[in-house]
Design a protein around this motif. Structure first.
Motif, PDB file in Angstrom:
ATOM      1  N   TYR A  26     -15.375  20.196 -25.137  1.00  0.00           N
ATOM      2  CA  TYR A  26     -15.610  19.549 -23.841  1.00  0.00           C
ATOM      3  C   TYR A  26     -16.470  20.381 -22.902  1.00  0.00           C
ATOM      4  O   TYR A  26     -16.927  19.880 -21.876  1.00  0.00           O
ATOM      5  N   ASP A  27     -16.736  21.634 -23.218  1.00  0.00           N
ATOM      6  CA  ASP A  27     -17.700  22.403 -22.419  1.00  0.00           C
ATOM      7  C   ASP A  27     -19.112  21.863 -22.613  1.00  0.00           C
ATOM      8  O   ASP A  27     -19.874  21.718 -21.662  1.00  0.00           O
ATOM      9  N   SER A  28     -19.442  21.554 -23.856  1.00  0.00           N
ATOM     10  CA  SER A  28     -20.801  21.089 -24.170  1.00  0.00           C
ATOM     11  C   SER A  28     -20.892  19.574 -24.334  1.00  0.00           C
ATOM     12  O   SER A  28     -21.977  19.015 -24.227  1.00  0.00           O
ATOM     13  N   GLY A  29     -19.769  18.918 -24.643  1.00  0.00           N
ATOM     14  CA  GLY A  29     -19.779  17.488 -24.920  1.00  0.00           C
ATOM     15  C   GLY A  29     -20.184  17.156 -26.343  1.00  0.00           C
ATOM     16  O   GLY A  29     -20.309  15.995 -26.701  1.00  0.00           O
ATOM     17  N   ALA A  86     -18.647   8.313 -27.687  1.00  0.00           N
ATOM     18  CA  ALA A  86     -17.262   8.367 -27.196  1.00  0.00           C
ATOM     19  C   ALA A  86     -16.827   9.804 -26.936  1.00  0.00           C
ATOM     20  O   ALA A  86     -16.160  10.090 -25.933  1.00  0.00           O
ATOM     21  N   ALA A  87     -17.205  10.713 -27.820  1.00  0.00           N
ATOM     22  CA  ALA A  87     -16.841  12.129 -27.658  1.00  0.00           C
ATOM     23  C   ALA A  87     -17.439  12.680 -26.372  1.00  0.00           C
ATOM     24  O   ALA A  87     -16.752  13.337 -25.583  1.00  0.00           O
ATOM     25  N   ALA A  88     -18.724  12.415 -26.160  1.00  0.00           N
ATOM     26  CA  ALA A  88     -19.381  12.903 -24.949  1.00  0.00           C
ATOM     27  C   ALA A  88     -18.749  12.297 -23.698  1.00  0.00           C
ATOM     28  O   ALA A  88     -18.514  12.998 -22.706  1.00  0.00           O
ATOM     29  N   GLY A  89     -18.441  11.005 -23.741  1.00  0.00           N
ATOM     30  CA  GLY A  89     -17.826  10.350 -22.590  1.00  0.00           C
ATOM     31  C   GLY A  89     -16.439  10.881 -22.276  1.00  0.00           C
ATOM     32  O   GLY A  89     -16.065  11.022 -21.106  1.00  0.00           O
ATOM     33  N   ASN A  90     -15.676  11.188 -23.307  1.00  0.00           N
ATOM     34  CA  ASN A  90     -14.317  11.682 -23.079  1.00  0.00           C
ATOM     35  C   ASN A  90     -14.288  13.109 -22.557  1.00  0.00           C
ATOM     36  O   ASN A  90     -13.287  13.540 -21.987  1.00  0.00           O
ATOM     37  N   THR A  91     -15.379  13.836 -22.713  1.00  0.00           N
ATOM     38  CA  THR A  91     -15.438  15.161 -22.086  1.00  0.00           C
ATOM     39  C   THR A  91     -15.364  15.010 -20.570  1.00  0.00           C
ATOM     40  O   THR A  91     -14.751  15.836 -19.892  1.00  0.00           O
ATOM     41  N   GLU A  92     -15.966  13.932 -20.053  1.00  0.00           N
ATOM     42  CA  GLU A  92     -15.919  13.679 -18.611  1.00  0.00           C
ATOM     43  C   GLU A  92     -14.505  13.344 -18.145  1.00  0.00           C
ATOM     44  O   GLU A  92     -14.109  13.717 -17.040  1.00  0.00           O
ATOM     45  N   VAL A  93     -13.748  12.642 -18.975  1.00  0.00           N
ATOM     46  CA  VAL A  93     -12.352  12.329 -18.651  1.00  0.00           C
ATOM     47  C   VAL A  93     -11.566  13.632 -18.497  1.00  0.00           C
ATOM     48  O   VAL A  93     -10.825  13.820 -17.519  1.00  0.00           O
ATOM     49  N   ILE A  94     -11.742  14.543 -19.441  1.00  0.00           N
ATOM     50  CA  ILE A  94     -11.022  15.816 -19.403  1.00  0.00           C
ATOM     51  C   ILE A  94     -11.459  16.654 -18.209  1.00  0.00           C
ATOM     52  O   ILE A  94     -10.624  17.179 -17.469  1.00  0.00           O
ATOM     53  N   ARG A  95     -12.754  16.771 -18.009  1.00  0.00           N
ATOM     54  CA  ARG A  95     -13.257  17.565 -16.878  1.00  0.00           C
ATOM     55  C   ARG A  95     -12.739  17.027 -15.551  1.00  0.00           C
ATOM     56  O   ARG A  95     -12.360  17.798 -14.661  1.00  0.00           O
ATOM     57  N   SER A  96     -12.725  15.712 -15.415  1.00  0.00           N
ATOM     58  CA  SER A  96     -12.237  15.098 -14.179  1.00  0.00           C
ATOM     59  C   SER A  96     -10.765  15.415 -13.949  1.00  0.00           C
ATOM     60  O   SER A  96     -10.361  15.786 -12.840  1.00  0.00           O
ATOM     61  N   SER A 127     -11.599  25.059 -25.432  1.00  0.00           N
ATOM     62  CA  SER A 127     -12.374  23.936 -24.918  1.00  0.00           C
ATOM     63  C   SER A 127     -12.538  22.826 -25.952  1.00  0.00           C
ATOM     64  O   SER A 127     -13.391  21.961 -25.815  1.00  0.00           O
ATOM     65  N   LEU A 128     -11.701  22.831 -26.962  1.00  0.00           N
ATOM     66  CA  LEU A 128     -11.790  21.811 -28.005  1.00  0.00           C
ATOM     67  C   LEU A 128     -10.707  20.754 -27.831  1.00  0.00           C
ATOM     68  O   LEU A 128      -9.621  21.032 -27.335  1.00  0.00           O
ATOM     69  N   PHE A 129     -11.052  19.538 -28.257  1.00  0.00           N
ATOM     70  CA  PHE A 129     -10.043  18.490 -28.298  1.00  0.00           C
ATOM     71  C   PHE A 129     -10.273  17.582 -29.492  1.00  0.00           C
ATOM     72  O   PHE A 129     -11.391  17.456 -30.001  1.00  0.00           O
ATOM     73  N   LEU A 130      -9.183  16.992 -29.955  1.00  0.00           N
ATOM     74  CA  LEU A 130      -9.226  15.971 -30.987  1.00  0.00           C
ATOM     75  C   LEU A 130      -9.177  14.614 -30.300  1.00  0.00           C
ATOM     76  O   LEU A 130      -8.364  14.405 -29.393  1.00  0.00           O
ATOM     77  N   TYR A 131     -10.056  13.727 -30.708  1.00  0.00           N
ATOM     78  CA  TYR A 131     -10.130  12.385 -30.145  1.00  0.00           C
ATOM     79  C   TYR A 131      -9.855  11.404 -31.271  1.00  0.00           C
ATOM     80  O   TYR A 131     -10.561  11.396 -32.279  1.00  0.00           O
ATOM     81  N   LEU A 132      -8.802  10.613 -31.122  1.00  0.00           N
ATOM     82  CA  LEU A 132      -8.373   9.694 -32.169  1.00  0.00           C
ATOM     83  C   LEU A 132      -8.303   8.278 -31.615  1.00  0.00           C
ATOM     84  O   LEU A 132      -7.708   8.047 -30.556  1.00  0.00           O
ATOM     85  N   VAL A 133      -8.931   7.343 -32.327  1.00  0.00           N
ATOM     86  CA  VAL A 133      -8.872   5.926 -31.962  1.00  0.00           C
ATOM     87  C   VAL A 133      -7.988   5.216 -32.983  1.00  0.00           C
ATOM     88  O   VAL A 133      -8.193   5.362 -34.195  1.00  0.00           O
TER      89      VAL A 133
END
Length: 123
Positions: free
Chosen positions: A24-27, A44-54, A93-99
């Motif tokens: 999420y540092d780089s998206g 989706a990965a890039a967009g969810n970095t904004e969710v975390i940062r917010s 700064s890592l996250f797993l994103y699962l749909v």
């Protein structure tokens, strides 16, 4: 387990449609699996970095000295689960994103399995 194995494990979770390991540092995503025409995991990965940062900014503004375990976004037909990777400093700064398809998923079990994958993953 390595990134590829972790992504395969995540895709074996009941109802899984797609998964990404993201910084999420780089998206940028370090790896993806699944997805398809209607689910671009890179976007989706890039967009969810904004969710975390917010959320981190809000927590800082409130003076909360806590950490995010996971974030759940519930849609009518899907669950989007964001699991921040804690513990090891270089994974901070890592996250797993699962749909997940909501009709085929057990949310409690998916959260449990994603936590296990996070614990076993070596980056």
């Amino acid at each position: 387990m390595n990134i590829d194995t972790a992504l395969k494990e995540a895709m074996s979770i009941s109802g899984a449609v797609g998964v990404a390991l993201v910084d999420y540092d780089s998206g940028m995503s370090l790896g993806t699996s699944g997805g398809g025409d209607w689910l671009n995991l890179e976007i989706a990965a890039a967009g969810n970095t904004e969710v975390i940062r917010s959320k981190l900014r809000v927590m800082q503004s409130l003076g909360l000295s806590d950490s995010i375990e996971d974030i759940l976004i519930t849609l009518h037909r899907q669950y989007h689960l964001i699991r921040l990777m804690g513990g090891v400093k270089n994974r901070g700064s890592l996250f797993l994103y699962l749909v997940l398809e909501r009709d085929n998923a057990n949310l409690a079990l998916a959260r449990h399995q994603l936590k296990r994958i996070e614990t076993d993953l070596i980056v």
